[in-house]
Design an enzyme around this catalytic site. Structure first.
Site, PDB file in Angstrom:
ATOM      1  N   MET A 122      34.034  18.292  61.126  1.00  0.00           N
ATOM      2  CA  MET A 122      33.593  18.291  62.535  1.00  0.00           C
ATOM      3  C   MET A 122      34.792  17.851  63.364  1.00  0.00           C
ATOM      4  O   MET A 122      34.842  16.734  63.908  1.00  0.00           O
ATOM      5  CB  MET A 122      32.394  17.348  62.691  1.00  0.00           C
ATOM      6  CG  MET A 122      31.114  17.953  62.117  1.00  0.00           C
ATOM      7  SD  MET A 122      29.844  16.713  61.827  1.00  0.00           S
ATOM      8  CE  MET A 122      30.352  16.170  60.201  1.00  0.00           C
ATOM      9  N   ASP A 164      31.539  14.123  55.440  1.00  0.00           N
ATOM     10  CA  ASP A 164      31.558  14.429  56.877  1.00  0.00           C
ATOM     11  C   ASP A 164      32.815  13.870  57.522  1.00  0.00           C
ATOM     12  O   ASP A 164      32.977  12.659  57.654  1.00  0.00           O
ATOM     13  CB  ASP A 164      30.320  13.828  57.550  1.00  0.00           C
ATOM     14  CG  ASP A 164      29.051  14.565  57.179  1.00  0.00           C
ATOM     15  OD1 ASP A 164      29.006  15.790  57.374  1.00  0.00           O
ATOM     16  OD2 ASP A 164      28.103  13.914  56.676  1.00  0.00           O
ATOM     17  N   HIS A 183      28.754  15.747  49.895  1.00  0.00           N
ATOM     18  CA  HIS A 183      29.043  16.244  51.243  1.00  0.00           C
ATOM     19  C   HIS A 183      29.804  15.157  51.996  1.00  0.00           C
ATOM     20  O   HIS A 183      29.303  14.046  52.183  1.00  0.00           O
ATOM     21  CB  HIS A 183      27.708  16.567  51.924  1.00  0.00           C
ATOM     22  CG  HIS A 183      27.821  17.175  53.286  1.00  0.00           C
ATOM     23  ND1 HIS A 183      27.999  18.523  53.483  1.00  0.00           N
ATOM     24  CD2 HIS A 183      27.765  16.631  54.519  1.00  0.00           C
ATOM     25  CE1 HIS A 183      28.032  18.783  54.794  1.00  0.00           C
ATOM     26  NE2 HIS A 183      27.893  17.643  55.440  1.00  0.00           N
ATOM     27  N   SER A 233      25.004  13.457  51.585  1.00  0.00           N
ATOM     28  CA  SER A 233      26.062  13.107  52.532  1.00  0.00           C
ATOM     29  C   SER A 233      26.379  11.628  52.394  1.00  0.00           C
ATOM     30  O   SER A 233      25.490  10.776  52.520  1.00  0.00           O
ATOM     31  CB  SER A 233      25.608  13.400  53.961  1.00  0.00           C
ATOM     32  OG  SER A 233      26.464  12.736  54.862  1.00  0.00           O
ATOM     33  N   ASP A 287      21.973  21.203  57.241  1.00  0.00           N
ATOM     34  CA  ASP A 287      22.483  19.836  57.298  1.00  0.00           C
ATOM     35  C   ASP A 287      21.883  19.136  58.510  1.00  0.00           C
ATOM     36  O   ASP A 287      22.095  19.569  59.647  1.00  0.00           O
ATOM     37  CB  ASP A 287      24.015  19.910  57.398  1.00  0.00           C
ATOM     38  CG  ASP A 287      24.683  18.544  57.479  1.00  0.00           C
ATOM     39  OD1 ASP A 287      24.009  17.522  57.262  1.00  0.00           O
ATOM     40  OD2 ASP A 287      25.904  18.520  57.741  1.00  0.00           O
ATOM     41  N   MET A 298      34.846  13.509  60.867  1.00  0.00           N
ATOM     42  CA  MET A 298      34.629  13.567  62.324  1.00  0.00           C
ATOM     43  C   MET A 298      35.840  12.970  63.032  1.00  0.00           C
ATOM     44  O   MET A 298      36.368  11.936  62.604  1.00  0.00           O
ATOM     45  CB  MET A 298      33.392  12.771  62.713  1.00  0.00           C
ATOM     46  CG  MET A 298      32.123  13.192  61.998  1.00  0.00           C
ATOM     47  SD  MET A 298      30.711  12.292  62.643  1.00  0.00           S
ATOM     48  CE  MET A 298      29.446  12.702  61.429  1.00  0.00           C
ATOM     49  N   HIS A 306      32.740  18.802  55.251  1.00  0.00           N
ATOM     50  CA  HIS A 306      32.218  19.341  56.514  1.00  0.00           C
ATOM     51  C   HIS A 306      33.112  18.801  57.611  1.00  0.00           C
ATOM     52  O   HIS A 306      33.026  17.618  57.963  1.00  0.00           O
ATOM     53  CB  HIS A 306      30.756  18.893  56.683  1.00  0.00           C
ATOM     54  CG  HIS A 306      30.138  19.292  57.983  1.00  0.00           C
ATOM     55  ND1 HIS A 306      28.962  18.732  58.442  1.00  0.00           N
ATOM     56  CD2 HIS A 306      30.502  20.195  58.915  1.00  0.00           C
ATOM     57  CE1 HIS A 306      28.649  19.272  59.616  1.00  0.00           C
ATOM     58  NE2 HIS A 306      29.575  20.155  59.924  1.00  0.00           N
ATOM     59  N   MET A 328      23.594  24.127  61.188  1.00  0.00           N
ATOM     60  CA  MET A 328      23.271  22.731  61.498  1.00  0.00           C
ATOM     61  C   MET A 328      21.824  22.643  61.989  1.00  0.00           C
ATOM     62  O   MET A 328      21.411  23.389  62.872  1.00  0.00           O
ATOM     63  CB  MET A 328      24.207  22.176  62.572  1.00  0.00           C
ATOM     64  CG  MET A 328      25.637  21.939  62.111  1.00  0.00           C
ATOM     65  SD  MET A 328      25.785  20.816  60.696  1.00  0.00           S
ATOM     66  CE  MET A 328      25.116  19.284  61.367  1.00  0.00           C
TER      67      MET A 328
END
Ligand code: DX5
Ligand code: ZN
Length: 225
Positions: A67, A34, A32, A9, A174, A36, A65, A136
């Site tokens: 979120m 993330d 990965h 990540s 993760d 957000m 990913h 998760m």
């Protein structure tokens, strides 16, 4: 069970030097990313324009990913950007089957994520719509948290359901993945491992990736034996 993948990540990378940080993990299976939105989770990272640039320079495929709230609306653009695997949260999607089909139709693999307290059972009938289920192992939002062992039974139940149905869905974990916790997650049935601080906190991220992969593969092999 399919191959053991290590997806570092970049949440724990140096955001000012992302291109160089990507080169340091070129022996990984995917990067990965993330995303957000400070709404679905109480943190803000990066969005589509930055992901498009990462996609353009990354030596390895992207594993996004998301979120973010209203995944139905925002996730397809990540597939259009050429992201190899796009994961949305079940809790943020109004129509997860429709969304998974849309991601696949746009050429991406479809992933769906579950927060630690979200059960897998309501989603078992749609596993064939997915390429990956992300369980998760911390509450999403921040790197550097401790692995939640309470998620292990859910990983086991998901793996049993996947094996029982004969469909090829990967199980990604993760949060809090280290050389120690990867063993428990792999034994429970996970085969794709995200690691942020364990990779970028190491003086040589490429070495950390090799160590994690070896630990994950050994645990998976001992489970089969
Ligand atoms: C957390 C993110 C993770 C995070 C993992 O919400 O989804 O991908 O970067 O970081 P570590 O490996 O440090 O727990
Ligand atoms: Zn993540």
């Amino acid at each position: 069970m399919s191959q053991c993948c290590i997806n570092p990540s970049i949440l724990s990378a140096d955001f000012v030097n992302l291109e160089a940080e990507l080169q340091r993990i070129s022996n990984a299976d995917a990067v990965h990313v993330d995303v957000m939105d400070n709404h679905f989770v109480p943190n803000l990272t990066l969005g589509l324009p930055v992901v498009q640039r990462i996609q353009a320079v990354s030596p390895i495929p992207l594993d996004a990913h998301l979120m973010i709230s209203d995944a139905d609306r925002w996730a397809p653009a990540y597939a259009d950007a050429g992201v190899a695997s796009v994961t949305f949260h079940a809790e943020a999607a109004m129509a997860p089957v429709k969304l998974a089909r849309e991601l696949r139709a746009r050429g991406s693999k479809a992933g769906m994520a579950l927060r630690p307290a979200t059960p897998v059972e309501p989603f078992l009938d749609m596993l064939s719509e997915l390429d990956m289920l992300l369980i998760m192992t911390v509450e999403p939002g921040f790197g550097g948290q401790s692995f939640l062992d309470i998620t292990l039974p859910k990983i086991r139940r998901a793996r049993a359901a996947i094996e029982g149905s004969g469909i090829g869905v990967a199980i990604q974990v993760d949060g809090g993945i280290t050389e120690e916790t990867i063993v428990r997650a792999a034994e429970a049935g996970a085969n794709v491992f995200v690691a942020g601080s364990a990779v970028y906190g190491h003086e040589d991220p490429a070495v950390a990736i090799d160590l994690l992969r070896a630990a994950g593969q050994a645990a998976a092999a001992s489970t089969k034996a």
